[in-house]
Design an enzyme around this catalytic site. Structure first.
Site, PDB file in Angstrom:
ATOM      1  N   SER A 133       0.814  -1.276  -0.018  1.00 24.46           N
ATOM      2  CA  SER A 133      -0.025   0.020  -0.020  1.00 24.46           C
ATOM      3  C   SER A 133       0.801   1.107  -0.142  1.00 24.46           C
ATOM      4  CB  SER A 133      -1.132  -0.023   1.169  1.00 24.46           C
ATOM      5  OG  SER A 133      -0.294   0.129   2.421  1.00 24.46           O
ATOM      6  N   HIS A 149      -3.536  -5.821   2.856  1.00 22.88           N
ATOM      7  CA  HIS A 149      -2.487  -7.096   3.274  1.00 22.88           C
ATOM      8  C   HIS A 149      -3.167  -8.412   3.763  1.00 22.88           C
ATOM      9  CE1 HIS A 149       0.374  -3.804   4.997  1.00 22.88           C
ATOM     10  NE2 HIS A 149       0.351  -4.081   3.738  1.00 22.88           N
ATOM     11  N   GLU A 155      -4.385  -2.237   9.519  1.00 21.92           N
ATOM     12  CA  GLU A 155      -3.561  -2.743  10.566  1.00 21.92           C
ATOM     13  C   GLU A 155      -4.386  -2.181  11.891  1.00 21.92           C
ATOM     14  OE1 GLU A 155       0.539  -1.162  10.298  1.00 21.92           O
ATOM     15  OE2 GLU A 155       0.256  -1.620   7.911  1.00 21.92           O
ATOM     16  N   GLU A 198       1.570  -9.485   7.366  1.00 20.49           N
ATOM     17  CA  GLU A 198       2.401  -9.145   8.284  1.00 20.49           C
ATOM     18  C   GLU A 198       2.161 -10.000   9.637  1.00 20.49           C
ATOM     19  OE1 GLU A 198       1.732  -4.829   8.906  1.00 20.49           O
ATOM     20  OE2 GLU A 198       2.828  -4.706   6.978  1.00 20.49           O
ATOM     21  N   ASP A 211      -3.678   1.449  11.543  1.00 17.22           N
ATOM     22  CA  ASP A 211      -3.405   2.025  10.274  1.00 17.22           C
ATOM     23  C   ASP A 211      -4.244   1.646   9.650  1.00 17.22           C
ATOM     24  OD1 ASP A 211      -2.406   2.987   8.155  1.00 17.22           O
ATOM     25  OD2 ASP A 211      -0.432   1.618   7.958  1.00 17.22           O
ATOM     26  N   GLU A 244      -2.659   6.110  12.155  1.00 16.85           N
ATOM     27  CA  GLU A 244      -1.873   6.311  11.074  1.00 16.85           C
ATOM     28  C   GLU A 244      -2.663   6.418   9.732  1.00 16.85           C
ATOM     29  OE1 GLU A 244       1.338   3.478  10.747  1.00 16.85           O
ATOM     30  OE2 GLU A 244       1.370   3.445   8.343  1.00 16.85           O
ATOM     31  N   ASP A 253       1.944   8.661   6.872  1.00 14.69           N
ATOM     32  CA  ASP A 253       2.624   7.603   5.953  1.00 14.69           C
ATOM     33  C   ASP A 253       2.623   7.945   4.453  1.00 14.69           C
ATOM     34  OD1 ASP A 253       3.673   5.175   5.031  1.00 14.69           O
ATOM     35  OD2 ASP A 253       2.244   4.069   5.670  1.00 14.69           O
ATOM     36  N   LYS A 306      10.058   4.768   6.872  1.00  7.87           N
ATOM     37  CA  LYS A 306      10.551   3.486   6.191  1.00  7.87           C
ATOM     38  C   LYS A 306      11.574   3.818   5.178  1.00  7.87           C
ATOM     39  CE  LYS A 306       5.483   2.062   5.555  1.00  7.87           C
ATOM     40  NZ  LYS A 306       4.401   2.245   4.613  1.00  7.87           N
ATOM     41  N   HIS A 364       8.705  -1.313   9.264  1.00  8.68           N
ATOM     42  CA  HIS A 364       9.003  -2.370   8.155  1.00  8.68           C
ATOM     43  C   HIS A 364       8.141  -2.232   6.996  1.00  8.68           C
ATOM     44  CE1 HIS A 364       5.214  -5.109   9.255  1.00  8.68           C
ATOM     45  NE2 HIS A 364       4.964  -3.674   9.568  1.00  8.68           N
ATOM     46  N   ARG A 365       8.219  -3.228   5.852  1.00  5.76           N
ATOM     47  CA  ARG A 365       7.144  -3.046   4.828  1.00  5.76           C
ATOM     48  C   ARG A 365       6.556  -4.440   4.881  1.00  5.76           C
ATOM     49  NH1 ARG A 365       7.539   1.344   1.503  1.00  5.76           N
ATOM     50  NH2 ARG A 365       5.395   0.825   1.349  1.00  5.76           N
ATOM     51  N   SER A 366       5.326  -4.490   4.103  1.00  6.37           N
ATOM     52  CA  SER A 366       4.443  -5.599   4.311  1.00  6.37           C
ATOM     53  C   SER A 366       5.209  -6.810   3.631  1.00  6.37           C
ATOM     54  CB  SER A 366       3.048  -5.457   3.433  1.00  6.37           C
ATOM     55  OG  SER A 366       3.269  -4.811   2.331  1.00  6.37           O
ATOM     56  N   LYS A 372       7.222  -0.523  14.340  1.00  2.00           N
ATOM     57  CA  LYS A 372       6.220  -1.388  13.863  1.00  2.00           C
ATOM     58  C   LYS A 372       6.729  -2.424  12.974  1.00  2.00           C
ATOM     59  CE  LYS A 372       3.474   0.556  10.201  1.00  2.00           C
ATOM     60  NZ  LYS A 372       2.334   0.805   9.519  1.00  2.00           N
TER      61      LYS A 372
HETATM   62  P1  PGA Z   1       3.141  -1.520   2.907  1.00  2.77           P
HETATM   63  O1  PGA Z   1       2.140  -1.180   4.089  1.00  2.77           O
HETATM   64  O2  PGA Z   1       4.287  -1.873   3.432  1.00  2.77           O
HETATM   65  O3  PGA Z   1       2.217  -2.646   2.525  1.00  2.77           O
HETATM   66  O4  PGA Z   1       3.173  -0.282   2.184  1.00  2.77           O
HETATM   67  C1  PGA Z   1       2.589  -0.618   5.361  1.00  2.77           C
HETATM   68  C2  PGA Z   1       1.883   0.611   5.816  1.00  2.77           C
HETATM   69  O5  PGA Z   1       0.898   1.140   5.359  1.00  2.77           O
HETATM   70  O6  PGA Z   1       2.420   1.094   6.838  1.00  2.77           O
HETATM   71 ZN    ZN Z   2       0.790   2.910   6.814  1.00  6.03          ZN
END
Ligand code: PGA
Ligand code: ZN
Length: 421
Positions: free
Chosen positions: A43, A157, A166, A207, A245, A286, A313, A338, A366-368, A389
């Site tokens: 995302s 996710h 999330e 995740e 999130d 978030e 984000d 990130k 992190h990332r997904s 996170k």
């Molecule tokens: P992503 O999502 O790593 O799939 O972009 C994480 C987030 O939105 O925080």
């Molecule tokens: Zn996010």
């Protein structure tokens, strides 16, 4: 102190979603090596640095990263080997100049970030410091972060009907990092049992959180409160709190938010969050509104900014300039951080500096799509930001980060634990 690479190379490996990604390896003149595994989001914000994919549909449905690998093995290796660098900024400036685009789309942010993380590790090695120590800016006190465990997954996710992406549990009131990890696991296990008792699936999302067929976010929040209490913890900032999130850019269409079958305005969303905060121990939200909904974000910040943390984000994308603009415009009060979203470690450190100077909170993320790389755990400690996170306390690529925190906690010196002041 300088860093000199005798070689740098990359290979195509897999991430946790079985998509190709890069592992970058650098060798120092004495033979020591550093490596970086590159994460990948699902995302993503529109203004993120660009991940280069091959788009050759005959391999991995077009998701291959052979071009990015070739960019590390070719131009990046050529630019970074055989010369001495006196700072990470110098390495990252070289990478940016070599790429020549504003969004790192030519060489690929995935190629660039791998080289940058490897270089940061090389500097720490040459300085004979732990990575977290080397990443600590002057005047900042390293701190073990509050882990934010993503225990229910929806949105991009998971394949369930849940629109919010999330639902995290944050043991803010835990006395130490190990106790916070323990609380996260005990609540996660209790939640699994609770879901099973109520007849929900206990399969996992990307995740590592559960992905039950529940449409209303409030129903998930009620389950989380139950799980926290059943596990023997108090709810709220003195015990275990909840962070959301929604990743709402993903369900923001033509100015409306499509949640659980309803079509809501920005104002409706803000009212809905206000009710959630009244009713449940939600401490952080978030991407509560979409990345293009600037007026909505300002209203959200005016309405709820004193009561909860509002994290940008998709709208901030770890970009120091965009975070500074958001501060000036009264948008949010915290930034998600990130490394691959902006594409170099030095720009990430700069984003963290902007947050500190603007008195915005920061949460490392992190990332997904992840690998076993644990760089972000060290970054979370060294930045002193107090929040990380990294998904559920389950699945190797997620627990690798939490295990690295446990390792740092056990290694001494005694670090403070918890949210930054
Ligand atoms: P992503 O999502 O790593 O799939 O972009 C994480 C987030 O939105 O925080
Ligand atoms: Zn996010």
């Amino acid at each position: 102190m300088t860093v000199r690479f005798s070689s740098m190379s990359a290979i195509e490996i897999l991430d946790s979603r079985s998509r190709p990604t890069l592992r970058v390896q650098g060798t120092l003149p004495d033979g020591r090596t550093v490596r970086a595994g590159v994460p990948s989001g699902a995302s993503t914000g529109a203004r993120e640095a660009v991940e280069l994919r091959d788009h050759d549909v005959s391999r991995y449905s077009g998701q291959g990263v052979q071009q990015a690998v070739a960019h590390v093995n070719g131009p990046i290796a050529e630019a970074l080997t055989g010369r001495s660098f006196s700072s990470l900024d110098q390495v990252d400036d070289t990478l940016r100049a070599l790429d020549g685009t504003a969004n790192k789309s030519r060489l690929g942010a995935n190629a660039i970030v791998g080289a940058s993380i490897a270089a940061a590790q090389a500097f720490a090695l040459e300085a004979e410091q732990s990575l977290w120590r080397w990443l600590t800016p002057d005047g900042v006190i390293p701190r073990l972060p509050v882990p934010h465990f993503n225990v229910v997954n929806g949105g991009m996710h998971a394949a369930n009907e849940l629109d919010f992406q999330e639902f995290m549990i944050a043991p803010i009131g835990a006395p130490s990092l190990p106790e916070a990890i323990r609380a996260g696991v005990e609540v996660y296990q209790r939640l699994r049992a609770l879901l099973a008792e109520r007849g929900f699936e206990t399969g996992l999302g990307d995740e590592g959180g559960f992905a039950p067929e529940i449409a209303r976010p409030e129903d998930v929040l009620a389950l989380l409160v139950q799980a926290i209490e059943d596990a023997g913890y108090t709810t709220g900032r003195d015990g275990v709190a909840i962070a959301l999130d929604p990743a709402s850019s993903e369900f923001h269409r033509d100015g409306r938010y499509l949640v659980g079958g309803e079509s809501l305005s920005s104002e409706d969303m803000i009212d809905r969050y206000a009710e959630m905060i009244d009713k449940f121990p939600v401490w952080s939200i978030e991407d509560g509104l979409g990345e293009t909904d600037t007026a909505g974000w300002q209203k959200l910040t005016q309405t709820l900014g004193e009561r909860v943390q509002l994290v940008g984000d998709d709208n901030f994308v770890t970009n120091p300039g965009l975070i500074a603009e958001a501060v000036a415009a009264g948008i949010g009060n915290a930034a998600l951080i990130k490394v691959n979203q902006v594409g170099t470690v030095s720009e990430t450190l700069e984003a963290l500096r902007v947050c500190r100077e603007s008195r915005y909170a920061a949460m490392i993320s992190h990332r997904s799509g992840e690998t076993d790389d644990t760089f972000i755990a060290d970054l979370a400690v060294g930045s002193g930001c107090g929040q990380l996170k990294s998904g559920a306390p389950a699945r190797g690529e997620r627990v690798a980060k939490y295990n690295r925190l446990l390792e740092i906690a056990a290694s001494g010196p005694a670090h403070p634990f918890g949210l930054a002041d």
